[in-house]
Design a protein around this motif. Structure first.
Motif: not given
Length: 185
Positions: A16, A23-25, A28, A61, A64
């Protein structure tokens, strides 16, 4: 000799940080349910908990790149969720009564409960916690379910340790009353 804990780098977090959108999804999905439940236990409203969840992930995010593994990502995110949940309660104008002096004998302790004979169902206790007033529910949730100690709760809520102790003792008494009276069925 100084002891320090080393937190291993999380590959998903690192992906991320490098901008890998899928990768964010994944990150999450990995944490959303637990963080939603944490917020729900504090704010006691599903719409508010969903808002807190979304805001917490947006903030996480955005920040991050500043995450530096002083804790796990989950612990870092949980702290964001708890702080945002507390802010929701503050917006509702939850007032925790400040206690100037606390004497343990001033608050009557409930009769001892033999916990081995009483097999409390987790769902029953959680429903009872939902029925507590906001101040009690917040302190009881942070202490019993989230594992924070009284000093940490005092810091999070911006109140004294004695106020946390009083809110916890009174909240626990009220919780036991709700359960004994069958107010959660």
């Amino acid at each position: 000799m100084e002891l320090t804990a080393t937190i291993a780098r999380d590959e998903l977090v690192e992906r991320c940080k490098s901008g890998h959108a899928p990768s964010y999804e994944t990150l999450y999905q990995k944490y959303a349910k637990a963080m939603y439940n944490t917020s729900l236990r504090i704010v006691n409203n599903s719409d508010d908990a969903e808002d807190v969840l979304q805001e917490a992930f947006v903030d996480a995010f955005r920040s991050l790149r500043d995450f530096n593994y002083r804790s796990t990502f989950g612990a870092w995110l949980k702290r964001i969720v708890i702080n945002k949940s507390i802010n929701v309660l503050r917006k509702r104008r939850v007032q925790l009564v400040e206690v100037t002096e606390f004497h343990e004998d001033a608050v009557a302790e409930p009769e001892p409960v033999n916990e081995t004979e009483q097999a409390w169902q987790v769902a029953l206790v959680k429903r009872a916690i939902e029925k507590l007033p906001d101040g009690y529910r917040t302190v009881v949730t942070l202490y019993l379910l989230e594992g924070y100690d009284h000093e940490e709760i005092a810091e999070i809520l911006g109140i004294t340790h004695n106020t946390v102790r009083t809110q916890y003792v009174r909240g626990k008494q009220k919780l036991l009353t709700i359960i004994k009276e069958g107010g959660v069925l």
